[in-house]
Motif scaffolding. Structure first.
Motif, PDB file in Angstrom:
ATOM      1  N   SER A  21     -21.151  45.727  10.749  1.00 20.46           N
ATOM      2  CA  SER A  21     -20.484  44.577  10.120  1.00 20.46           C
ATOM      3  C   SER A  21     -20.770  43.274  10.847  1.00 20.46           C
ATOM      4  N   LYS A  22     -21.135  43.343  12.125  1.00 17.25           N
ATOM      5  CA  LYS A  22     -21.397  42.133  12.901  1.00 17.25           C
ATOM      6  C   LYS A  22     -22.813  41.587  12.677  1.00 17.25           C
ATOM      7  N   GLU A  23     -23.710  42.418  12.151  1.00 17.70           N
ATOM      8  CA  GLU A  23     -25.112  41.994  12.032  1.00 17.70           C
ATOM      9  C   GLU A  23     -25.676  42.074  10.617  1.00 17.70           C
ATOM     10  N   PHE A  24     -24.983  42.774   9.736  1.00 14.54           N
ATOM     11  CA  PHE A  24     -25.502  42.965   8.386  1.00 14.54           C
ATOM     12  C   PHE A  24     -24.387  42.808   7.360  1.00 14.54           C
ATOM     13  N   GLU A  25     -24.814  42.706   6.107  1.00 10.43           N
ATOM     14  CA  GLU A  25     -23.862  42.686   5.006  1.00 10.43           C
ATOM     15  C   GLU A  25     -23.398  44.117   4.715  1.00 10.43           C
ATOM     16  N   LEU A  26     -22.096  44.287   4.546  1.00  2.80           N
ATOM     17  CA  LEU A  26     -21.539  45.574   4.158  1.00  2.80           C
ATOM     18  C   LEU A  26     -20.962  45.488   2.745  1.00  2.80           C
ATOM     19  N   GLY A  27     -21.145  46.572   1.999  1.00  2.00           N
ATOM     20  CA  GLY A  27     -20.537  46.710   0.683  1.00  2.00           C
ATOM     21  C   GLY A  27     -19.931  48.095   0.575  1.00  2.00           C
ATOM     22  N   PHE A  28     -19.390  48.418  -0.581  1.00  2.00           N
ATOM     23  CA  PHE A  28     -18.717  49.700  -0.795  1.00  2.00           C
ATOM     24  C   PHE A  28     -19.576  50.628  -1.657  1.00  2.00           C
ATOM     25  N   HIS A  29     -19.568  51.904  -1.268  1.00  2.00           N
ATOM     26  CA  HIS A  29     -20.253  52.948  -2.026  1.00  2.00           C
ATOM     27  C   HIS A  29     -19.238  53.926  -2.609  1.00  2.00           C
ATOM     28  N   GLY A  30     -17.999  53.475  -2.716  1.00  2.11           N
ATOM     29  CA  GLY A  30     -16.933  54.327  -3.219  1.00  2.11           C
ATOM     30  C   GLY A  30     -16.129  54.955  -2.093  1.00  2.11           C
TER      31      GLY A  30
ATOM     32  N   ALA B  28     -22.098  52.202  -7.153  1.00  2.00           N
ATOM     33  CA  ALA B  28     -21.383  53.396  -7.576  1.00  2.00           C
ATOM     34  C   ALA B  28     -22.060  54.661  -7.048  1.00  2.00           C
ATOM     35  N   PRO B  29     -21.277  55.635  -6.583  1.00  2.00           N
ATOM     36  CA  PRO B  29     -21.865  56.918  -6.186  1.00  2.00           C
ATOM     37  C   PRO B  29     -22.630  57.543  -7.358  1.00  2.00           C
ATOM     38  N   THR B  30     -23.796  58.056  -7.075  1.00  2.00           N
ATOM     39  CA  THR B  30     -24.699  58.668  -8.065  1.00  2.00           C
ATOM     40  C   THR B  30     -25.040  57.715  -9.204  1.00  2.00           C
ATOM     41  N   GLU B  31     -24.837  56.415  -9.003  1.00  2.00           N
ATOM     42  CA  GLU B  31     -25.093  55.381 -10.019  1.00  2.00           C
ATOM     43  C   GLU B  31     -24.306  55.646 -11.299  1.00  2.00           C
ATOM     44  N   ALA B  32     -23.134  56.263 -11.169  1.00  2.00           N
ATOM     45  CA  ALA B  32     -22.297  56.622 -12.319  1.00  2.00           C
ATOM     46  C   ALA B  32     -21.125  55.651 -12.419  1.00  2.00           C
ATOM     47  N   TYR B  33     -21.128  54.836 -13.458  1.00  2.00           N
ATOM     48  CA  TYR B  33     -20.101  53.814 -13.676  1.00  2.00           C
ATOM     49  C   TYR B  33     -20.024  53.531 -15.166  1.00  2.00           C
ATOM     50  N   ASP B  34     -19.068  52.735 -15.569  1.00  2.00           N
ATOM     51  CA  ASP B  34     -18.969  52.317 -16.962  1.00  2.00           C
ATOM     52  C   ASP B  34     -18.403  50.907 -17.027  1.00  2.00           C
TER      53      ASP B  34
ATOM     54  N   ASP C  31     -27.553  53.367   1.135  1.00  2.00           N
ATOM     55  CA  ASP C  31     -26.317  54.042   0.768  1.00  2.00           C
ATOM     56  C   ASP C  31     -25.931  54.912   1.959  1.00  2.00           C
ATOM     57  N   THR C  32     -24.899  54.520   2.664  1.00  2.00           N
ATOM     58  CA  THR C  32     -24.563  55.148   3.943  1.00  2.00           C
ATOM     59  C   THR C  32     -23.460  56.168   3.718  1.00  2.00           C
ATOM     60  N   GLU C  33     -23.847  57.439   3.697  1.00  2.00           N
ATOM     61  CA  GLU C  33     -22.937  58.527   3.354  1.00  2.00           C
ATOM     62  C   GLU C  33     -23.136  59.684   4.326  1.00  2.00           C
ATOM     63  N   GLN C  34     -23.604  60.838   3.854  1.00  2.00           N
ATOM     64  CA  GLN C  34     -23.921  61.916   4.777  1.00  2.00           C
ATOM     65  C   GLN C  34     -25.073  61.478   5.682  1.00  2.00           C
ATOM     66  N   GLY C  35     -25.092  62.004   6.931  1.00  2.00           N
ATOM     67  CA  GLY C  35     -26.068  61.508   7.886  1.00  2.00           C
ATOM     68  C   GLY C  35     -25.782  60.074   8.264  1.00  2.00           C
ATOM     69  N   PHE C  36     -24.512  59.724   8.338  1.00  2.00           N
ATOM     70  CA  PHE C  36     -24.089  58.335   8.543  1.00  2.00           C
ATOM     71  C   PHE C  36     -24.714  57.717   9.793  1.00  2.00           C
TER      72      PHE C  36
ATOM     73  N   ILE D 122     -21.112  51.382   2.136  1.00  2.00           N
ATOM     74  CA  ILE D 122     -20.410  52.386   2.926  1.00  2.00           C
ATOM     75  C   ILE D 122     -19.600  53.321   2.021  1.00  2.00           C
ATOM     76  N   LEU D 123     -19.849  54.619   2.144  1.00  2.00           N
ATOM     77  CA  LEU D 123     -18.976  55.622   1.543  1.00  2.00           C
ATOM     78  C   LEU D 123     -17.794  55.780   2.502  1.00  2.00           C
ATOM     79  N   THR D 124     -16.643  55.245   2.124  1.00  2.00           N
ATOM     80  CA  THR D 124     -15.584  55.022   3.114  1.00  2.00           C
ATOM     81  C   THR D 124     -14.972  56.297   3.660  1.00  2.00           C
ATOM     82  N   SER D 125     -14.949  57.383   2.865  1.00  2.00           N
ATOM     83  CA  SER D 125     -14.381  58.627   3.385  1.00  2.00           C
ATOM     84  C   SER D 125     -15.213  59.175   4.530  1.00  2.00           C
TER      85      SER D 125
END
Length: 630
Positions: free
Chosen positions: A361-370, A410-416, A319-324, A345-348
């Motif tokens: 993105s050139k060497e690994f799979e990227l997904g979204f972390h919100g 989902a950030p903090t594993e919080a989803y519905d 989960d790539t966020e703070q300390g990116f 990736i936490l896009t903000s």
């Protein structure tokens, strides 16, 4: 026969035979006389032997050393033995043996299993083979032990529960020798207040093959304590709700099975009494079904969870966020091992590090972390959908092919449910979720009405403790390393999906997590032949492919017949099956029932299972049979 004539080379023809004189009877058959003799005596014997084998006789075979031996044959007969000595013992201490016997009668009635109930040990002599169930038969006299032993020598199998045979006919302590004869060595019992009250099952095990890997079964708290056993083959372990157990219990088993001698029946041991599962029996009923089939030596085939004969899959994601910027050394560590990791990736935050995101993105799979580090759970549908648009907009200028980013965590594993429905609507393929999402430890399809099977969202449950869990326990790097290895080994041993998620803010140069990771990676590398190292997207794609790889089967005499159907438009590559062997170490021969069908590769998983792998199967129907010969 016609007499030979002279040839051009001047070879003389033999003298003519006077055909008017009748030839002796044996001469009328000429050189084929010995063939007729063999067929005359051998064919009836072969037919007789085959019929007797089908009827349950034990079949002689020659082993690799040429010595004549017998293989215990299968029988569907199930005998429930209600020990009179055990009943007397329970009556004497104010208990009721019926409490432990009735769950078996309920099982037989619910699953329509034919059985015989016997309460006189002498009646066991009438049972040539089959499966003998000893329901918590604590108190056994010499005559009972002798009849049970004789039953096993005749090829009968035994399923014993709890502390069977630990007391003599007078109710006095006898020890664990009886259970040890069945392949289970007792080491103690589980403390009632330990919280270790769940049975965690192995997937694709000979005695639990219909239960998914990592299935969690609650053991009710009763006066009959959960016991601790060790044995050669383990199919289930006692753990707490979070699937964590004491170090001393890691190599112990709650469900054990063995085939100690091919001339005797198989054995299985449950380290719990019937009272622990009677209030919620369904999962245990499935375990009993599978165990009885294995004890009866019925060859069984199941669709494997993983491709190409692998027994487990392992994902490591960040989960790539703070300390990116800590994603860079983590990526270098993964790349050095050719490990296909996934970065969410936490896009903000990620849009402030476009160079790092582009390189990843050139060497690994990227997904979204919100878009921001705020959970989606309980937000309105409009808000959630706006956030999904925002995170795509944040990343589009950095990653030209951002449409290929189809994973979400989902950030903090919080989803519905709204979150997952919107993910599916917006073209996402997988959602990496919290450990509580499933009772088992395999991917699942999110349940959504009116969605085509190929468009369903795949949910990947996190199955290993992450750095947030471990830092909360204030563990050292050595302790973290041990936890990481233990969790990975549990996933591998149970045939589960191993999914470790770590956070960029905790992967600094001097962090305990960074120091602990090499130990985990070394351990995984040692198990590479068994494990499939994969990205989240690769596991997602396989789970969809696996869904197109259909299996049906039936037992026919001594053969196992199975059919495979591949749906869709593309071939399925690496489709795998697991066969539970009717005899220890006896690999099957796989043949097709139609000419020209591709044949699979068969290999040994262990002494009790074989892997069947198809390199590639085009859409269509395929029929095969597995035969088992010495």
């Amino acid at each position: 026969m016609k007499p030979r004539s002279a040839t051009a080379d001047g070879i003389d023809a033999p003298n003519f035979v006077d055909n008017r004189r009748p030839r002796p009877f044996f001469k009328r058959f000429g050189p084929y006389l010995h063939v007729y003799i063999v067929l005359g005596f051998g064919l009836p014997a072969l037919i007789y032997l085959t019929v007797m084998q089908i009827m349950g006789w034990r079949t002689p075979s020659f082993g690799i050393q040429g010595a004549l031996s017998y293989i215990a044959s299968s029988s569907d007969t199930v005998v429930l033995y209600t020990s009179p000595n055990t009943k007397t013992y329970f009556d004497g201490i104010g208990g009721k043996y019926e409490v432990l016997v009735v769950p078996w009668r309920n099982y037989f009635a619910a699953h329509k299993v034919d059985f015989k109930e016997v309460s006189d040990a002498a009646q066991l002599r009438k049972q040539k083979e089959g499966v003998l169930i000893l329901p918590s038969a604590l108190s056994l006299g010499p005559d009972e032990r002798a009849e049970i032993a004789a039953f096993r020598l005749r090829g009968g199998a035994v399923l014993a529960t709890w502390a069977t045979g630990t007391r003599n006919s007078r109710g006095e302590w006898e020890g664990w020798a009886f259970m040890e004869s069945l392949g289970a060595k007792a080491t103690g019992e589980i403390a009632p207040d330990s919280g270790i009250n769940h049975l965690i099952m192995n997937g694709e095990s000979p005695v639990s093959h219909t239960l998914p890997a990592g299935q969690r079964i609650l053991m009710s708290k009763t006066s009959e304590a959960l016991l601790r056993f060790k044995g050669d083959m383990v199919a289930g372990r006692f753990m707490n709700w979070a699937r964590i157990t004491d170090d001393g219990l890691r190599d112990e088993g709650a469900v054990l099975y063995a085939e100690q001698d091919p001339t005797q029946g198989r054995t299985a041991v449950f380290a719990f009494a019937e009272s622990t599962w009677e209030s919620h029996p369904q999962e245990t009923y499935a375990l009993i079904d599978d165990t009885l089939k294995w004890l009866q030596r019925q060859p069984t085939i199941v669709r494997s969870a993983w491709p190409n004969g692998k027994q487990s899959a392992q994902i490591i994601a960040m989960d790539t966020e703070q300390g990116f910027e800590n994603a860079v050394p983590f990526a270098a560590m993964m790349k050095s091992l050719d490990y296909p990791s996934t970065f969410y990736i936490l896009t903000s935050v990620g849009k402030a590090f476009p160079d790092i995101v582009s390189r990843l993105s050139k060497e690994f799979e990227l997904g979204f972390h919100g878009d921001t580090h705020t959970g989606f759970k309980n937000q309105t549908e409009n808000v959630q959908e706006d956030r999904i648009r925002n995170m795509r907009a944040d990343i589009a200028p950095i990653v030209p092919n951002a449409k290929t980013m189809t994973g979400f965590r989902a950030p903090t594993e919080a989803y519905d449910a709204t979150t997952e429905r919107l993910l599916q609507k917006n073209g996402f393929r997988h959602h990496t979720a919290d450990p509580n999402r499933t009772e088992a430890r395999l991917p699942i399809f999110a349940e959504m009405p009116d969605i085509e099977p190929e468009d369903r969202l795949v949910v990947l449950p996190r199955t290993q403790r992450d750095d947030i869990n471990l830092y909360g326990e204030k563990l050292s790097s050595e302790q973290i390393a041990k936890v990481l290895v233990d969790d990975a080994n549990l996933a591998a041993d149970t045939g589960s999906l191993g999914l470790l998620s770590i956070h960029s803010q905790n992967f600094g140069p001097d962090s305990a997590l960074t120091k602990a990771m090499p130990s985990l990676l070394v351990n995984l590398k040692q198990r590479k032949t068994q494990l499939w190292f994969a990205s989240a997207g690769q596991v997602t794609d396989w789970w969809r492919e696996r869904d197109r790889f259909k299996l049906s089967s039936k037992n026919s005499s001594k053969r196992l017949e199975f059919n495979i159907t591949v749906t869709g438009q593309q071939p399925v590559k690496g489709g795998s099956l697991v066969i539970m062997l009717p005899q220890k170490g006896l690999l099957p021969t796989i043949g097709s029932t139609k000419i020209g069908l591709p044949l699979p590769k068969v290999s040994r998983i262990d002494e009790y299972r074989a892997s069947v792998v198809f390199d590639s199967l085009n859409p269509g129907n395929y029929s095969y049979q597995a035969t088992f010969t010495q």
